[in-house]
Structure formats: C-alpha cells, structure tokens
Design a protein around this motif. Structure first.
Motif: not given
Lengths: 310, 275
Positions: A109-113, A200-206, B122-125
């Motif tokens: 939370f503190l770093e990303e959100f 945002r969460w997809q970036v963080i999670r994946n 490629i598949a991610f997005g």
C-alpha cells in the motif's frame, strides 16, 4: 622514446607533463584499505568463532535425544527443552501468519498505492522509528493490550499473545523490506504494464510482485529469525519458564501457556548449578541450529524464486 | 528506406479521413502549480505518422503521454484543455484511463519487455483485457506484424530479456499491437538502438500505418523527415521561476516543415543552426 622493444614494456613518454600520476602512492593506499577491510572481516569472524567454540565446547556433550525430548526438570541431568522447542516453533508459526500478510500488505500500500503527501511521510518516518524501538517496549505493550485487555481472546500470557507481540515487533522490518524490494523494481516495468491496459493491481500482481518476492521473503525470514531469538518481550508478557506439557495442536492450543528457547536458556543461565549452565549452552546450540535452518531456507527460497522468473 | 521527398507522396496518396484520430484543444500541462506545456492545438490525422520534434526538455514526451493518459500516473501532473480521440474527450469523467490505454498503445524510449517469456510478453496484455480469441494465433500474428516472428518463433519460451535491444523494441511493438489498439504512441523508440535496428523499426512503422495511427517523438530530425507525414515542432522558453515552458511552434506536413517552414525558429532548428 628510445626504448628497446624487447625489454619490459613501458608506455612511451606522455605528451603532457601536467599530470603527476604518483602511481606508487595510489597503489599503497589501495593495499592499505584492502588490508583495513580484511581486518574488519577477520575481527567479526574471529569473535563469532570464539563464541561458537565456547558454546559448543560447553554444550555439545549435553546434546542428546533425551535433552531434546524431555520436559524441564529440577534435576539438570533429567532436564530437556522439548516444551521450549515446540513453544518456539508454535510462536514462529503464529508470528509468521500474522506478520507476513499485514507487513507485505502495508508495504505494498505505502509503496504502490498511497499518495506521497505529508500524512504518508509521517507514517514512513514512524515505521522507521518503530523498527528501532527496544523490544522490551513491545513486551510491555503486549502485556497490557494482548495479555490483559484481550485476555478473553488470548487467554493471558499465551502462545497467541506471544505471537502477536513478536509480530508487532517485526512488522516494521517486514514493511521496510517489502518497500525496498518493490522500489528496486524499475519504473519502466510499471509503465509498460499500464501501457497495455493493466489496472494497478494487475501491474502489481503480475509484473511487480514476481520481481520483488525474493527480496520480500528474505526480509521476512530474517525478521522471523530475529523474532525467534527475542527474549525480553516474552518475559515481559509473562511467559512461563516451567512448562511440562505441549500445547495441543488446536485453537485452544493458541491460548495455552508456553515457553520458548530463549526463555529456557535465560532461565538455565541464571541458576547457580553449573550443570544447568551446560544445559544452557546446549540450548543455545539448538537455538542456533533453528536459526541456521531458517536462514538457509531464506537463501533457498530466494534462489528458487530467482530461478523461477525469467 | 524513404528519402526526404517521399513523405509528400505518402501523405498525398493517403486518403485523408474526415475526422482526426486525435485532437488537442488548448492543452496545458502542469506539474503541481508549475506549468510545463502551454496551450497546444493539434490535429493528428488517422493512418498517418505524426512526428514530434524539438530540443530536449521542451515537453514533447509529456504531450505524447496525454494521449493515453499516462500523465495521470505521475503524482501532481495536471492536464487542462481537451484531448479528443475520435471525437470523445479522453479526459471526460466517464472515460476510463485503463480502457484508453488499451485503445491507444505505447512504445517507450528504452525497450522494456516484461521479465516473462516472449510468448507471455504478447499474451499478457491480451489476457488481462479479457481477450476471447485464439491466443497462440494472436501471439503469432502480433510477432509477425512487428517483423520479429522469424527471429523468435523457435524460442517463444525464452525470456523477452534474452533478446537484443532492437529485438526487444520490436517485441514491445508486438506487445502494443497485440491488444489491437487504434493508435500507437512511440516515445523516442529508436534512441537506444543502433542504425540497423533503427532502420528496421522505421520500415516497420511504414507497414504499421496502414492499420494504425502513429505518433512518434524523436530527437532525430532525419528520422522525422524519413518516416513522418506530419511534423510538429516544439520548443521551450525559460520561465521566471527557472523552469521551462514548452509550446508548439509549428505544425504542418513534414515536407513543409523541413523545406519551407513558416517560422524562422523552425527553419533554424531543422537546418541544424541551433539546438
């Protein structure tokens, strides 16, 4: 410039005489600082070796299956640390289960959100401060809040109380480790993720967490191994030293009294009989084996995750 | 490879579509209370390549990032004025920035493939945006269209980071194409590449503009004259607070900007007399 090509190779004379390389002096300085760092390493190792030698020579003879599988006793030869070892493992599990999700969550939370404003800066400074608060202070907090006020839930100075206190103690360390690991992930990766339409969460999670998780795990396990060695807060919350039973593996088990390795060692050291001091040394060896196992696990986990990502 | 005379031919041979793909109306950008860009008016035609040129720090990239709302991610950045994408105001409250970014893709200055396999890059997005079609097919098509399929088809499981810089950048273009955007924004896509890789990307852009509208920021004026149909020249002036305020100097067909600019300033810049 009239050097013989077959003699020792020497660069031709420089065009400019504005430089005085003083190579000899600079190399001397190099060697001097190399020596200083070597000394520093050596002193550290030496002290550690002496400690190890002292403890092992005192306690190794006492190590036996009987020592590990017996409850404490008035008679040094019959005493063992079964309940302390099991208590420590119990504590460790409770501490890990409580502190890992909260610490990592707060770090994310503190770093990303969180926005970067006055309020979050205050939080940041305070987390840094909390990491430096003496552990006995956490013990006092645990005693009042967890052991007394929350007695109906925790059952007094129980495994749960101990675990909660230790979790509080190491939370700042886990939060800081999480933030550092997240911060080490390059921003271009976040931008790339957002650019393909990730939330945002997809970036963080994946994208971010897979990169940060080895660092987070290392930090967490090192924090946990600090918790295992803590004595003061456990004594403060009123952990007992003489426990002749094992907490049952159930929810009620969380509410039972407990003892832990550092407490048991502390107790033995403070006894007058020298045989108990031998027991303490043997207990220290067991505690060190537990710590070593944990740190090895940390390294193995980190390597595994680092191999797992491409 | 095209020469300086070609852009005219290309822009003439392209049917001009009735509405611009992107349109800026009085766009100003602020960082905190400091203005960074002053009042930009700009129409970006569909299926053409528009180049943004200008000296460092004049805010070309900042303007570019307005088109897919990546400025939103910078704390304190504020955009005023209107940015239209096919007639819809991108900064209207009803428009979701995540959906904007799927429809308007982006390629960055430094190749930034995900630390995942080439296939996953490629598949991610596509996956996170709920792509329903055949993923293998999409990956192959995207890599083909980005002219990198032949080089990677036997190692789709390898890390995207194992590729060379030029290949990584084409992988990033493939990644942008895979989510089937209508516009591709390129922020100095060749500045970290060698001339051969740069040439490949430029050729690729010529193929891509059949299907996509491309906006490219570049430091390289030869590149702008080679690849683009229209060129916008930005410059910056020093402000009293010691900052820099960027503004659009001139926007026209590339051939006019480079051979017959209306502003002396533009003439000096494109002829290399300053900057």
């Amino acid at each position: 410039m009239s050097s013989n090509p077959y003699s020792a190779p020497q660069l031709p004379d420089a065009h400019s005489s504005d430089f005085q390389p003083a190579l000899n002096k600079r190399y001397k300085l190099d060697r001097f600082f190399e020596f200083l760092t070597w000394i520093a390493t050596f002193v550290g190792l030496l002290v550690l070796m002496m400690l190890l030698y002292d403890v092992i020579s005192d306690g190794a003879s006492r190590l036996s299956w009987q020592f590990i599988s017996s409850f404490p006793s008035r008679r040094p030869a019959a005493a063992g640390l079964l309940s302390a070892l099991v208590g420590s493992i119990w504590l460790l599990c409770v501490t890990a289960i409580l502190s890992f999700p909260i610490g990592v969550g707060a770090g994310i939370f503190l770093e990303e959100f969180a926005p970067d404003n006055f309020f979050t800066q205050i939080i940041e400074i305070n987390i840094g401060n909390l990491a430096a608060v003496p552990s006995i202070i956490y013990g006092l907090l645990g005693l009042q809040v967890f052991s007394r006020i929350m007695r109906p839930i925790t059952g007094g100075p129980s495994v749960l109380t101990g675990g909660m206190t230790l979790a509080l103690l190491i939370l700042p360390i886990i939060i800081v480790a999480t933030r550092e690991s997240l911060r080490a992930v390059p921003n271009s990766l976040r931008q790339g993720g957002f650019a393909v339409g990730a939330t945002r969460w997809q970036v963080i999670r994946n994208l971010i967490l897979p990169q940060a998780i080895p660092g987070i795990l290392t930090g967490t396990i090192l924090a946990l191994s600090r918790a295992v060695g803590e004595t003061a807060p456990l004594i403060t919350i009123g952990a007992l030293t003489f426990i002749a039973f094992l907490p049952p593996l159930s929810l009620e088990g969380l509410q039972t009294d407990f003892t832990a390795l550092p407490i048991q060692i502390y107790n033995w050291v403070s006894r007058p009989q020298p045989e108990f001091h031998t027991n303490a040394a043997a207990g220290i060896i067991v505690l060190m084996v537990v710590l070593l196992t944990m740190n090895t696990t940390a390294v193995l986990l980190r390597n595994k995750f680092q191999k797992g990502r491409i | 490879m095209t020469n300086i005379a070609n852009p005219t031919m290309i822009s003439d041979s392209q049917p001009h579509l009735q509405e611009p793909a992107l349109k800026m109306e009085g766009v100003s950008i602020f960082y905190g209370s400091t203005p960074a860009i002053r009042e930009v008016y700009l129409d970006i035609p569909a299926h053409q390549i528009t180049a943004f040129i200008g000296p460092s720090g004049c805010g070309k990239s900042t303007v570019l990032r307005c088109f897919n709302r990546t400025n939103d991610l910078i704390p304190g950045a504020k955009v005023t004025g209107n940015v239209f994408f096919r007639g819809v105001n991108l900064y209207s409250k009803k428009v979701d920035p995540v959906e904007v970014r799927r429809r308007i893709g982006m390629v960055f200055q430094k190749p930034n493939p995900f630390p995942k396999s080439i296939y996953e890059n490629i598949a991610f997005g596509a996956r996170i945006n709920g792509y329903q079609g055949d993923m293998d097919q999409l990956v192959e098509n995207s890599l083909r269209r980005a002219a990198i399929w032949d080089e990677v088809k036997d190692k789709l499981k390898d890390s995207g980071l194992s590729l060379s810089g030029g290949q990584q950048q084409r992988l990033c273009i493939a990644r942008a194409i895979a989510i089937q955007p209508e516009v591709i924004l390129m922020d100095e896509p060749c500045s970290a590449l060698d001339p051969i890789s740069t040439l490949r990307i430029e050729e690729l852009m010529q193929e891509l503009k059949e299907q996509y509208t491309i906006v490219i920021v570049t430091h390289n004026m030869q590149q702008a004259s080679r690849v683009s149909d229209k060129t916008a020249f930005f410059n910056a002036e020093a402000t009293e607070q010691g900052g820099k305020l960027g503004f659009l100097v001139e926007y026209d067909d590339t051939v006019n900007i480079f051979t017959n600019p209306k502003q002396d300033f533009t003439r000096d810049y494109v002829s290399g007399r300053f900057g």
